[in-house]
Scaffold this active site. Structure first.
Site, PDB file in Angstrom:
ATOM      1  N   TYR A   1      23.150  21.601  -0.787  1.00 35.80           N
ATOM      2  CA  TYR A   1      21.614  20.881  -1.267  1.00 35.80           C
ATOM      3  C   TYR A   1      20.403  21.247  -0.273  1.00 35.80           C
ATOM      4  O   TYR A   1      20.185  20.603   0.904  1.00 35.80           O
ATOM      5  CB  TYR A   1      21.760  19.343  -1.504  1.00 35.80           C
ATOM      6  CG  TYR A   1      20.685  19.028  -2.485  1.00 35.80           C
ATOM      7  CD1 TYR A   1      20.313  19.963  -3.456  1.00 35.80           C
ATOM      8  CD2 TYR A   1      19.360  18.536  -1.773  1.00 35.80           C
ATOM      9  CE1 TYR A   1      18.774  19.247  -3.962  1.00 35.80           C
ATOM     10  CE2 TYR A   1      18.304  17.771  -2.262  1.00 35.80           C
ATOM     11  CZ  TYR A   1      18.346  18.259  -3.537  1.00 35.80           C
ATOM     12  OH  TYR A   1      16.959  17.742  -3.753  1.00 35.80           O
TER      13      TYR A   1
ATOM     14  N   HIS B   1       5.717  22.089  -5.660  1.00 30.34           N
ATOM     15  CA  HIS B   1       5.185  20.477  -5.298  1.00 30.34           C
ATOM     16  C   HIS B   1       4.067  20.094  -5.032  1.00 30.34           C
ATOM     17  O   HIS B   1       3.188  18.636  -5.247  1.00 30.34           O
ATOM     18  CB  HIS B   1       6.177  19.803  -4.611  1.00 30.34           C
ATOM     19  CG  HIS B   1       7.527  20.070  -5.053  1.00 30.34           C
ATOM     20  ND1 HIS B   1       8.231  20.908  -5.291  1.00 30.34           N
ATOM     21  CD2 HIS B   1       8.629  18.961  -4.940  1.00 30.34           C
ATOM     22  CE1 HIS B   1       9.748  20.408  -6.241  1.00 30.34           C
ATOM     23  NE2 HIS B   1       9.933  19.433  -5.564  1.00 30.34           N
TER      24      HIS B   1
ATOM     25  N   ASN C   1      10.408  16.114   1.910  1.00 27.89           N
ATOM     26  CA  ASN C   1      11.401  14.138   1.506  1.00 27.89           C
ATOM     27  C   ASN C   1      11.292  13.475   2.566  1.00 27.89           C
ATOM     28  O   ASN C   1      11.166  13.785   3.902  1.00 27.89           O
ATOM     29  CB  ASN C   1      12.280  14.476   1.839  1.00 27.89           C
ATOM     30  CG  ASN C   1      13.366  14.895   0.164  1.00 27.89           C
ATOM     31  OD1 ASN C   1      14.465  14.483   0.716  1.00 27.89           O
ATOM     32  ND2 ASN C   1      13.236  14.032  -0.939  1.00 27.89           N
TER      33      ASN C   1
ATOM     34  N   TYR D   1      -8.167 -29.017  -1.114  1.00 29.61           N
ATOM     35  CA  TYR D   1      -7.471 -28.689  -0.068  1.00 29.61           C
ATOM     36  C   TYR D   1      -8.010 -26.745   0.181  1.00 29.61           C
ATOM     37  O   TYR D   1      -7.344 -26.545   0.824  1.00 29.61           O
ATOM     38  CB  TYR D   1      -6.354 -28.211  -1.329  1.00 29.61           C
ATOM     39  CG  TYR D   1      -5.184 -29.051  -2.345  1.00 29.61           C
ATOM     40  CD1 TYR D   1      -5.647 -30.295  -1.710  1.00 29.61           C
ATOM     41  CD2 TYR D   1      -4.488 -28.636  -3.782  1.00 29.61           C
ATOM     42  CE1 TYR D   1      -4.893 -30.976  -2.598  1.00 29.61           C
ATOM     43  CE2 TYR D   1      -3.721 -29.545  -3.494  1.00 29.61           C
ATOM     44  CZ  TYR D   1      -3.668 -30.571  -2.874  1.00 29.61           C
ATOM     45  OH  TYR D   1      -3.200 -31.963  -3.932  1.00 29.61           O
TER      46      TYR D   1
ATOM     47  N   ARG E   1      -8.858 -28.824   3.414  1.00 27.69           N
ATOM     48  CA  ARG E   1      -7.426 -29.587   3.935  1.00 27.69           C
ATOM     49  C   ARG E   1      -6.275 -28.336   4.442  1.00 27.69           C
ATOM     50  O   ARG E   1      -5.624 -28.417   5.754  1.00 27.69           O
ATOM     51  CB  ARG E   1      -7.606 -30.343   4.348  1.00 27.69           C
ATOM     52  CG  ARG E   1      -6.131 -31.278   4.063  1.00 27.69           C
ATOM     53  CD  ARG E   1      -5.890 -32.459   3.031  1.00 27.69           C
ATOM     54  NE  ARG E   1      -6.298 -32.110   1.992  1.00 27.69           N
ATOM     55  CZ  ARG E   1      -5.859 -33.360   0.919  1.00 27.69           C
ATOM     56  NH1 ARG E   1      -4.726 -33.987   1.239  1.00 27.69           N
ATOM     57  NH2 ARG E   1      -6.495 -33.503  -0.618  1.00 27.69           N
TER      58      ARG E   1
ATOM     59  N   PHE F   1      14.938   8.716   1.781  1.00 32.54           N
ATOM     60  CA  PHE F   1      13.337   9.254   1.035  1.00 32.54           C
ATOM     61  C   PHE F   1      13.467   7.959  -0.091  1.00 32.54           C
ATOM     62  O   PHE F   1      12.199   7.890  -0.285  1.00 32.54           O
ATOM     63  CB  PHE F   1      14.003   9.920   0.232  1.00 32.54           C
ATOM     64  CG  PHE F   1      14.652  10.601  -0.664  1.00 32.54           C
ATOM     65  CD1 PHE F   1      14.782   9.816  -1.632  1.00 32.54           C
ATOM     66  CD2 PHE F   1      15.278  11.593  -0.578  1.00 32.54           C
ATOM     67  CE1 PHE F   1      15.897   9.287  -3.142  1.00 32.54           C
ATOM     68  CE2 PHE F   1      17.134  11.564  -1.859  1.00 32.54           C
ATOM     69  CZ  PHE F   1      17.242  10.787  -2.392  1.00 32.54           C
TER      70      PHE F   1
ATOM     71  N   GLU G   1      16.837  11.291 -10.995  1.00 34.67           N
ATOM     72  CA  GLU G   1      15.631  10.155 -10.407  1.00 34.67           C
ATOM     73  C   GLU G   1      15.180   9.123 -11.028  1.00 34.67           C
ATOM     74  O   GLU G   1      14.447   9.243 -11.244  1.00 34.67           O
ATOM     75  CB  GLU G   1      15.033  11.147  -9.498  1.00 34.67           C
ATOM     76  CG  GLU G   1      15.776  12.296  -8.589  1.00 34.67           C
ATOM     77  CD  GLU G   1      14.060  12.601  -8.426  1.00 34.67           C
ATOM     78  OE1 GLU G   1      13.024  13.406  -8.394  1.00 34.67           O
ATOM     79  OE2 GLU G   1      14.784  14.253  -7.548  1.00 34.67           O
TER      80      GLU G   1
END
Length: 516
Positions: free
Chosen positions: A55, A85, A197, A282, A285, A331, A416
């Site tokens: 791969y 990409h 990646n 608050y 404090r 990844f 994915e």
């Protein structure tokens, strides 16, 4: 700076980040990393020449992993990967984020488990050291399979096909590289995949937020202490014995800071007797309990991000000692997403309690100061609408603090099928920090106004220093005036770290990532 793969410290990362500096910290790769880099590259070279499907070396990507690529097309495969990409949108990432991205990617590849040649790492560092900023759109990553789109844009610039940002303009990468004597990167087997990646964009964005928020958090402690004095609050809630009984480290540290900031205040001494108020609200404090818990979350996030900054997060991974390449899922940026979500909650809470302190100061029934901090209320509105601005920003941060990590959306034809959304989780932190800085700027103006009403009494030395820093730029407001410029100036004091210097002068609080 010597870049030691797997051994970067947060102090070194902050120096690389260089917020507020135009020039980068020059980086030199540790020569001891070279044998591991070369060994992993040799494994990929053998895989590219072999007959087995591997791969990312001789197959397609994602859902196309079963498509075999011929040996003659392996380099084209990597080039096409980067081109296809590079699909980001939105405003470009800033120079500090890109400095971190370049350095983190170089350090990750230099661990010797990614199979790239040394020239890939050398090109990353050459671009970094030249101060070049690749054009990388900020939107388009889901934080799994790596930060694919932003890292592709970064890589495209290294190849001479993308763009670099030079001031307000963008220029073709080939021209810029040529002017700086940098040879465009020629990708070989697996190198494009190794470059895109990984979690370096989401990690860089989260580190950017951590470093940017540090002076804002420190300013919040100074401003919160000034508000205690302006409202003639008690320092009793900061007694160390209270916090030791609970044992939460951030709470203990924050209470110590408040004790040091308030020590020696004549305002405090003036109402230690005869004050009919039994307990403060608050927002005064419980500051150690609230801000201390936020500090603990930030420290945890810093620990996670430091591990991630030193990690190898591409796929498949190369184990040269066995001559193997193994596919996995490093990844997936879930650790970064969850850390960024925790940071978002902490950032929002620092702003939320500050907004409550402003509301308390303008409420004469609680603060016992003039209504809306103006001596002639009615004719003047004072800080009435400045508080509305603070409330709007605090509310906005509540929406931004919604966890991003729980919103997975399947991609790549369901290959994915679970993603982290870490990149957005980290990117949305910066507008939240800006909102908190504005809230604190408004509180600083209000608290200083409150102290002015108590003159001639003096606060403590450090708080008088903080008051003087503000008054050097913004006078007291005894009648209504155009207040937006004052808010901008006060917010700049918060963001810039100038107000944080008051606290750092006490040496009261260690850096966020170093618990006391």
């Amino acid at each position: 700076m010597l870049l030691r793969p797997g051994q970067l410290s947060l102090e070194e990362l902050q120096a690389i980040h260089g917020l507020g500096h135009d020039r980068p910290q020059p980086l030199l790769m540790d020569p001891a990393a070279l044998p591991a880099i070369q060994a992993s590259a040799a494994v990929v070279r053998r895989a590219a020449e072999g007959s087995a499907a591997v791969y990312g070396v001789n197959t397609g990507f994602g859902k196309l992993a079963s498509t075999r690529i011929s040996e003659a097309d392996l380099a084209t495969l990597q080039w096409n990967l980067i081109r296809s990409h590079s699909v980001g949108v939105g405003e470009p990432l800033s120079a500090p984020v890109l400095r971190l991205m370049l350095a983190l990617k170089a350090a990750s590849l230099a661990r010797g488990h990614s199979g790239v040649r040394p020239v890939v790492i050398d090109t990353l560092l050459a671009v970094h050291n030249a101060g070049l900023v690749p054009f990388v759109p900020s939107q388009g990553s889901v934080g799994a399979s790596g930060d694919l789109a932003p890292l592709s844009h970064m890589t495209l610039a290294l190849m001479g096909e993308g763009e670099f940002v030079l001031g307000p303009t963008r220029r073709p990468a080939a021209e810029v590289l040529r002017e700086h004597g940098i040879t465009p990167l020629q990708l070989q087997a697996k190198e494009g995949l190794a470059l895109i990646n990984g979690t370096q964009t989401s990690t860089a964005l989260a580190l950017h937020a951590l470093f940017a928020f540090e002076p804002v958090l420190e300013a919040a402690l100074v401003v919160g202490a000034l508000t205690v004095d302006a409202a003639r609050g008690s320092d009793g809630p900061f007694d160390p014995r209270i916090h030791a009984l609970r044992g939460q480290p951030g709470q203990i540290d924050v209470a110590q800071v408040y004790r040091q900031l308030l020590a020696g205040s004549a305002i405090r001494a003036s109402h230690q007797e005869g004050d009919d108020r039994v307990q403060d609200p608050y927002c005064l404090r419980c500051q150690p309990q609230v801000v201390g818990a936020c500090l603990d979350q930030l420290r945890h996030a810093a620990k996670v991000l430091l591990i991630e900054a030193n990690a190898v997060t591409d796929n498949p991974l190369v184990f040269a000692e066995d001559g193997m390449m193994i596919s996995g899922g490093n990844f997936h940026a879930e650790p970064v997403a969850l850390a960024a979500d925790a940071m978002a909650c902490a950032i929002a809470e620092v702003g939320a309690i500050a907004e409550r302190r402003i509301a308390m100061l303008i409420d004469s029934g609680v603060s016992r100061l003039p209504p809306f901090l103006t001596p002639n209320a009615g004719l003047n509105s004072g800080f009435m609408i400045a508080h509305v601005t603070a409330a709007s920003l605090a509310s906005e941060n509540k929406s931004l603090a919604h966890p991003a990590s729980v919103d997975s959306l399947p991609t790549s034809a369901n290959q994915e099928d679970h993603v982290s959304m870490a990149t957005f989780a980290a990117r949305r932190l910066q507008p939240m920090i800006d909102n908190v800085a504005h809230i604190l700027g408004i509180e600083l103006l209000a608290a200083a106004q409150g102290v002015d009403f108590l003159r001639p009494l003096q606060s403590s030395a450090p708080l008088e220093q903080a008051h003087a820093l503000l008054r050097a730029e913004c006078p007291s407001m005894m009648e209504d005036r155009y207040l937006a410029p004052d808010i901008a100036a006060a917010s700049a004091l918060v963001r810039s770290g100038r107000l944080a210097q008051v606290l750092r002068g006490l040496q009261a609080l260690p850096p966020l990532w170093q618990p006391a």
